[in-house]
Design a protein around this motif. Sequence first.
Motif, short mmCIF file in Angstrom:
data_model
loop_
_atom_site.label_atom_id
_atom_site.label_comp_id
_atom_site.label_asym_id
_atom_site.label_seq_id
_atom_site.Cartn_x
_atom_site.Cartn_y
_atom_site.Cartn_z
N ASN A 70 0.80 -1.23 0.00
CA ASN A 70 0.00 0.00 0.00
C ASN A 70 0.83 1.28 0.00
O ASN A 70 0.27 2.36 -0.05
CB ASN A 70 -0.91 0.04 1.23
CG ASN A 70 -1.84 -1.14 1.28
OD1 ASN A 70 -2.01 -1.86 0.30
ND2 ASN A 70 -2.45 -1.36 2.43
N ILE A 71 2.15 1.15 0.11
CA ILE A 71 2.99 2.33 0.32
C ILE A 71 4.13 2.38 -0.68
O ILE A 71 4.77 1.37 -0.95
CB ILE A 71 3.56 2.33 1.76
CG1 ILE A 71 2.42 2.44 2.76
CG2 ILE A 71 4.55 3.45 1.95
CD1 ILE A 71 2.85 2.29 4.20
N LEU A 72 4.36 3.58 -1.20
CA LEU A 72 5.54 3.86 -2.01
C LEU A 72 6.47 4.66 -1.11
O LEU A 72 6.12 5.73 -0.63
CB LEU A 72 5.16 4.68 -3.25
CG LEU A 72 6.29 5.01 -4.19
CD1 LEU A 72 6.71 3.74 -4.93
CD2 LEU A 72 5.88 6.06 -5.18
N SER A 73 7.65 4.10 -0.86
CA SER A 73 8.57 4.69 0.10
C SER A 73 9.80 5.24 -0.62
O SER A 73 10.40 4.54 -1.43
CB SER A 73 8.98 3.63 1.12
OG SER A 73 9.86 4.16 2.05
N ILE A 101 1.48 15.18 -6.73
CA ILE A 101 1.47 15.25 -5.27
C ILE A 101 2.78 15.90 -4.83
O ILE A 101 3.85 15.52 -5.29
CB ILE A 101 1.33 13.86 -4.63
CG1 ILE A 101 0.02 13.22 -5.05
CG2 ILE A 101 1.43 13.96 -3.11
CD1 ILE A 101 -0.14 11.79 -4.57
N LYS A 102 2.68 16.86 -3.91
CA LYS A 102 3.87 17.56 -3.40
C LYS A 102 3.88 17.43 -1.87
O LYS A 102 2.87 17.69 -1.22
CB LYS A 102 3.82 19.03 -3.81
CG LYS A 102 5.10 19.77 -3.51
CD LYS A 102 5.02 21.23 -3.91
CE LYS A 102 5.24 21.36 -5.39
NZ LYS A 102 5.42 22.76 -5.82
N VAL A 112 10.27 9.39 3.09
CA VAL A 112 8.97 9.98 2.74
C VAL A 112 8.12 8.86 2.16
O VAL A 112 8.60 8.07 1.35
CB VAL A 112 9.13 11.12 1.72
CG1 VAL A 112 7.78 11.66 1.29
CG2 VAL A 112 9.99 12.23 2.28
N GLN A 113 6.86 8.80 2.61
CA GLN A 113 5.98 7.73 2.13
C GLN A 113 4.75 8.33 1.46
O GLN A 113 4.21 9.32 1.93
CB GLN A 113 5.56 6.82 3.28
CG GLN A 113 6.71 6.06 3.88
CD GLN A 113 6.26 5.14 4.99
OE1 GLN A 113 5.21 5.31 5.57
NE2 GLN A 113 7.09 4.14 5.29
N PHE A 114 4.36 7.68 0.37
CA PHE A 114 3.14 8.04 -0.34
C PHE A 114 2.20 6.85 -0.29
O PHE A 114 2.63 5.71 -0.54
CB PHE A 114 3.43 8.38 -1.81
CG PHE A 114 4.26 9.62 -2.01
CD1 PHE A 114 3.66 10.86 -2.03
CD2 PHE A 114 5.63 9.53 -2.16
CE1 PHE A 114 4.42 12.00 -2.22
CE2 PHE A 114 6.40 10.67 -2.35
CZ PHE A 114 5.79 11.90 -2.37
N GLN A 115 0.95 7.10 0.01
CA GLN A 115 -0.05 6.03 -0.05
C GLN A 115 -0.35 5.73 -1.51
O GLN A 115 -0.58 6.64 -2.30
CB GLN A 115 -1.34 6.46 0.66
CG GLN A 115 -1.20 6.66 2.15
CD GLN A 115 -0.92 5.36 2.87
OE1 GLN A 115 -1.42 4.31 2.50
NE2 GLN A 115 -0.11 5.44 3.91
#
Length: 146
Positions: A70-73, A101-102, A112-115
């Motif tokens: 679920n996560i892009l790290s 996304i910023k 930094v993690q993006f859902q």
Amino acid sequence: MKFNWGTGIFLFLAVFLAACAVFIYFAMSQQVNLVHKDYYEKGVDYSEQMKVNDRSKAFARSIKVSSSNNILSIEIEESLAKRVESGTMYMYRPSDKTKDIKVPVTAGLSQVQFQKSDLIPGRYILKFTWFMEGLKYEVNQPVNVQ
């Protein structure tokens, strides 16, 4: 009514003008996505961007992208993370600017993690821009979200 050359010319012009009107309507309804809103101003400052790119080459391998369910790290090398004063992680979607996304990056932040629910599958360009010792640095890296 008799069909003569005048009627033919009139029909041709009527069909031609209707086709032009339909094409103009179609062209005006298309969304135009420039790379940046200030595209032309960025072109003027390109020499400055070249200096930033030259300074940043040494840090190209300092950023690692990994993906789980679920996560892009995005991990920043610890030695670089300690020296970063401030910056931004920008997930740039070339095909649709509404999906960009910023995220701000503060000093000492090494991950930094993006859902993945916030991202749509496809190609993004990760643009990590930061300031260190008063100078601007930037690293771009392609990212494929699955």
